[in-house]
Structure formats: C-alpha cells, structure tokens
Scaffold this active site. Structure first.
Site, short mmCIF file in Angstrom:
data_model
loop_
_atom_site.label_atom_id
_atom_site.label_comp_id
_atom_site.label_asym_id
_atom_site.label_seq_id
_atom_site.Cartn_x
_atom_site.Cartn_y
_atom_site.Cartn_z
N LYS A 1 31.48 24.83 46.96
CA LYS A 1 32.70 25.45 46.44
C LYS A 1 33.88 24.76 47.09
O LYS A 1 33.76 24.20 48.19
CB LYS A 1 32.73 26.94 46.76
P1 NAD Z 1 40.90 33.03 36.27
O1 NAD Z 1 41.86 32.50 37.22
O2 NAD Z 1 40.79 32.41 34.92
O3 NAD Z 1 41.14 34.59 36.05
C1 NAD Z 1 41.25 35.50 37.09
C2 NAD Z 1 41.85 36.78 36.56
O4 NAD Z 1 41.86 37.76 37.60
C3 NAD Z 1 43.30 36.63 36.10
O5 NAD Z 1 43.50 37.45 34.97
C4 NAD Z 1 44.09 37.17 37.29
O6 NAD Z 1 45.38 37.62 36.95
C5 NAD Z 1 43.18 38.29 37.71
N1 NAD Z 1 43.42 38.74 39.07
C6 NAD Z 1 43.76 38.00 40.16
N2 NAD Z 1 43.92 38.79 41.23
C7 NAD Z 1 43.67 40.05 40.81
C8 NAD Z 1 43.68 41.31 41.45
N3 NAD Z 1 43.96 41.41 42.75
N4 NAD Z 1 43.37 42.40 40.70
C9 NAD Z 1 43.06 42.28 39.40
N5 NAD Z 1 43.05 41.11 38.73
C10 NAD Z 1 43.36 40.02 39.43
O7 NAD Z 1 39.48 33.00 37.01
P2 NAD Z 1 38.03 32.99 36.36
O8 NAD Z 1 37.58 31.59 36.25
O9 NAD Z 1 38.00 33.88 35.17
O10 NAD Z 1 37.17 33.64 37.53
C11 NAD Z 1 37.06 35.05 37.71
C12 NAD Z 1 35.84 35.37 38.56
O11 NAD Z 1 34.67 34.86 37.93
C13 NAD Z 1 35.83 34.76 39.97
O12 NAD Z 1 35.14 35.61 40.84
C14 NAD Z 1 35.04 33.48 39.79
O13 NAD Z 1 34.49 32.99 40.99
C15 NAD Z 1 33.98 33.97 38.82
N6 NAD Z 1 33.31 32.93 38.05
C16 NAD Z 1 34.01 32.07 37.27
C17 NAD Z 1 33.34 31.12 36.51
C18 NAD Z 1 34.04 30.19 35.58
O14 NAD Z 1 33.35 29.50 34.84
N7 NAD Z 1 35.36 30.14 35.53
C19 NAD Z 1 31.93 31.04 36.60
C20 NAD Z 1 31.24 31.95 37.40
C21 NAD Z 1 31.95 32.90 38.10
#
Ligand code: NAD
Length: 422
Positions: free
Chosen positions: A111
């Site tokens: 990561k």
């Molecule tokens: P992103 O940046 O696209 O979206 C994150 C969202 O969470 C946004 O809407 C943001 O405003 C919101 N957010 C941030 N802080 C917050 C808070 N304190 N309270 C509520 N909402 C809040 O990120 P993402 O890629 O969608 O990732 C989200 C989660 O999924 C993370 O834990 C990431 O590690 C996990 N994840 C992502 C992927 C991927 O392919 N992008 C794959 C596996 C896991």
C-alpha cells in the site's frame, strides 16, 4: 519485535495484527513465522517537494509499504489523505496480502500513501504531487515488483500521471506498472466499477443465503466515492432501495429511496454531497445507526466501534472499506449474533481481482470485453465465498477469521517452502 517501540504502533495496525493473531491461533502458526508474516517486508518513506500555484514550495511526506512479496509482486493502492500514517499504510498493506492470497491472485500485498488534503489542491498541483511521488518510488516498484492502484483520494487521472512518469523513467510505455488506469492507456473495462460490483455481488449472495430478497432490501452506504457509488448503482439495478448515503461532509437519508444518479451528478458538480436536497440531512454517526437491511461502510477505517456496534440496526454488514470495524466492535457484533458480516478482505476483493485482469491484459497487450471481465470476476468471487463459508464451518469461527485463515495459510506455506529470504 516489541510492538510498543515500533513505528507501526498505531490503532489500525494493531487492529490488523489482532485479526491476524486470531487466524494464526486457529492454524497453530509457529511464533517465528508469525512475526515474519506480520511485519512489512520493506517500507519506503519519501519527501516530496511540490511547487504550488502560488509559487511557493510545499513539502509532503509519502510512504510505500511492501508487506509481503513471497507469493508474487506486491499489489496495493495509493491513498492521498490528510490523516494517512505509516501504521495505517502498513495495516492496509497487510490486508492486501491476505486478500490477494484468499482470492488466489499471484500477488503479495502493498500500500502507499501521501499525507495531503488533495481536495484543496488545483489540478496542476495534484499532477505535480502525483508525478513527484512516482518519481521517488520508481526504483522500488515495477510490473514484476510492486504494482500500485487507486485508493481513497486517487483516481484514474492520478494513475495516468503516475504511469506516464514511470514510463518516462524506464524509457518506454509500461502500463503494467499500475492498475486502475483510463481505458485509453491500457486500463481494463470494468475496473472502475469492479470493487462496487463485487460488494454488490456479495451483498446479493449473502442476502439470498439469509432468505432475504435484494429487491425488498434497504441499504445505507457511508462514503459515496468510487466504491460506495458503484455499489449503490449495482444494488439499485438489482432493485434495492438506497435509504442513506454520506461523504466527508455528512449524510442524507430518504426512506423512499435516494435517486443515486441525481446524487452523483450533484457531487460531480459541487465536489461534495453538502446541500443535496434529495433527502434529510444527518451526521455520519447517525447514518450508521439508521434502520436498514444492509449497512455498507465504504469510506475509512474504524467507524464501527465499541460505541455504536450495539446500536446498529442492519441485518447484514458488508465491509466495502478496509478495516471499518474495530476489534471491540467485532466482539460486540459476535455477542449480538443478529448481524451477518462480510469481511473487508472478501467483500471488496473485486477491485484487486480486476486489477489483476488489467495487469494480465497489459502483459499480453490483448484486451477483453466488459462481459468477459465481469464473467471471470463473478466466478472468482463465487469461489472465494464458497471457500470462506466452508472454512467458517470447519473451524466454527467468524467469517472474518475464516477469510484470514485462508489468506494467511497460503502466505505462510510459501514462506516456509521458500526459506528465510522471501
Ligand atoms: P474515494 O476517495 O473514491 O471515496 C471515499 C469516500 O469516503 C468519499 O465519498 C469521501 O468523501 C468519503 N469520506 C471520507 N472521509 C469520510 C468520513 N470521515 N466520513 C464519511 N465519509 C468520508 O475512495 P474509494 O476508492 O471509494 O475507497 C473507499 C474505501 O474502499 C477505502 O477503505 C478503500 O481502501 C477501500 N477500497 C477501495 C478500492 C478501490 O478500488 N478504490 C478497492 C478495495 C477497497
């Protein structure tokens, strides 16, 4: 290694270690292998001076943690967020190792992160930061060494800048160094949707196991970013009603169902959900306690805690985010016994599976249709679900521990068979 004196000593890294120990206990893992398997193999800390639009130079701190490289090149996303810490990145890297192993990918776990509030940056500043970060980690990563991808705060455009920087570094177009790229630059069809598609697939599958219909279900999603929005769209298409969504500014709820395309169009225009009138406003804390069939945390770690675990009003908790549930909350949920949980390493594995497909397509320069991508994805998800449920029944443990037993067993076996170096 003494945890109390470690740079990885952070609540989220300790949370991941505690989960690991529960699974390692079940398989009777040897103490020597345990320590090796827990701590990151390599960590790189970089300093990133970036010229801001004002003409001033600001310096940012970045990390890349390779947790495990015993089973293949390391794999894991890059997070841009103001609260990123080395311990958090190490925990996320560890979860990547178990996730890749659990679903049978030929990858280890990694990561990356940069401590920055990217939301306050102009496009030009974000490009310069992204390129500088890649420049600094370029000798540490590569298509056969360590392959990054998007995570919180990064997207296809950031991946494109990073791929271009790396390609200039090695002197030729090298798209396999990073996944989650735009399709025009060797990205895979379906990668953008993949994590949410997977979360929705598991949600539908577990609802069916519980004798519940997706079309009769209500869903609450914390974090309507990449994962949250694609999950919302896929579950809406399956007939579910999304009754609560949120972002960093707060949430909205509407018992009649939120119009997700309208909400996403609003966010695209206004850069946040704040002011969206398609429902009633509430805080993120209140959102998590809304009555619903399915609760999907899809933002950051440690939001289901000792304080709110007893107050959740869902039947199914589907962990779209990594690490959303603390160890104490896990214990309370187990005691309650009325909520099924789909653990993060299983629930959000669709993202890294399609990242693997993207990497494969880059290696052969032969590209698949979206139908092929989703067909292969669903088959891998079904296989992983069956193995986790079988392991849960075999050891009479939680679904999280069952998933981790599968994830860590393969890594431990690879380490034992290869010797001390990998
Ligand atoms: P992103 O940046 O696209 O979206 C994150 C969202 O969470 C946004 O809407 C943001 O405003 C919101 N957010 C941030 N802080 C917050 C808070 N304190 N309270 C509520 N909402 C809040 O990120 P993402 O890629 O969608 O990732 C989200 C989660 O999924 C993370 O834990 C990431 O590690 C996990 N994840 C992502 C992927 C991927 O392919 N992008 C794959 C596996 C896991």
């Amino acid at each position: 290694m003494a945890l109390s004196h470690s740079i990885y000593d952070s609540p989220v890294f300790l949370q991941a270690c505690h989960q690991f120990d529960a699974a390692a206990d079940i398989i009777g893992m040897d103490a020597g292998v345990r320590e090796r398997a827990k701590y990151p193999r390599r960590t790189l800390i970089v300093t990133l001076p970036v010229r801001m639009d004002s003409g001033k130079v600001e310096t940012f701190e970045g990390y890349r943690v390779q947790h495990n490289i015993s089973t293949g090149p390391a794999k894991g996303g890059i997070r841009f967020h103001h609260d990123v810490t080395l311990g958090e990145v190490a925990a996320l890297a560890m979860w990547m190792s178990w996730k890749c192993s659990l679903v049978g990918l030929p990858f280890g776990g990694a990561k990356g992160g940069v401590v920055v509030n990217a939301r306050d940056m102009s496009n030009g500043e974000l490009e310069r930061l992204s390129r500088r970060y890649m420049q600094e980690i370029a000798t540490f990563i590569g298509p056969h060494l360590d392959i990054p991808a998007p995570d919180v705060g990064t997207n296809e455009q950031v991946m494109a800048w990073m791929m271009d920087t790396y390609s200039n570094h090695v002197g030729h177009f090298d798209p396999g160094v990073i996944t989650g790229k735009p399709v025009a630059l060797g990205g895979s069809l379906g990668r953008k949707e993949a994590t949410g598609e997977g979360v929705a697939w598991f949600t539908k599958a577990y609802l069916a196991d519980m004798g519940l219909k997706t079309s009769d279900s209500t869903v609450v999603i914390q974090g309507i970013g990449n994962v949250g929005s694609e999950t919302a769209l896929a579950l809406t298409a399956a007939g579910a009603k999304i009754v609560g969504i949120s972002d960093f500014t707060g949430g909205i709820t509407n018992p009649k169902g939120i119009n997700i395309p309208d909400a996403l169009a609003y966010i695209a225009k206004n850069r946040s959900l704040q002011g969206f009138t398609g429902g009633e406003s509430l805080t993120n804390d209140q959102l998590l306690e809304l009555p619903c069939t399915v609760l999907i945390p899809a933002a950051l770690e440690r939001v289901i805690t000792e304080q709110n675990a007893g107050k959740l009003k869902c039947r199914l908790l589907a962990e779209g985010a990594n690490g959303p549930t603390t160890n104490e909350a896990d214990r309370i949920l187990a005691q309650r016994g009325d909520i099924e949980l789909i653990p993060d390493v299983l629930c959000n594995s669709g993202g890294v599976i399609v990242s693997y497909f993207e990497w494969l397509q880059n290696q052969s320069a032969y590209y698949w249709t979206k139908e092929e991508v989703f067909d292969k994805l669903h088959k891998m998800l079904a296989k992983a679900k069956a193995s986790v449920d079988e392991t849960k029944a075999k050891y009479q443990c939680s679904r999280r521990t069952a998933a981790l037993v599968l994830g860590i067993s393969r890594v431990a076996e690879a380490k034992a068979k290869r010797g001390l170096f990998p």
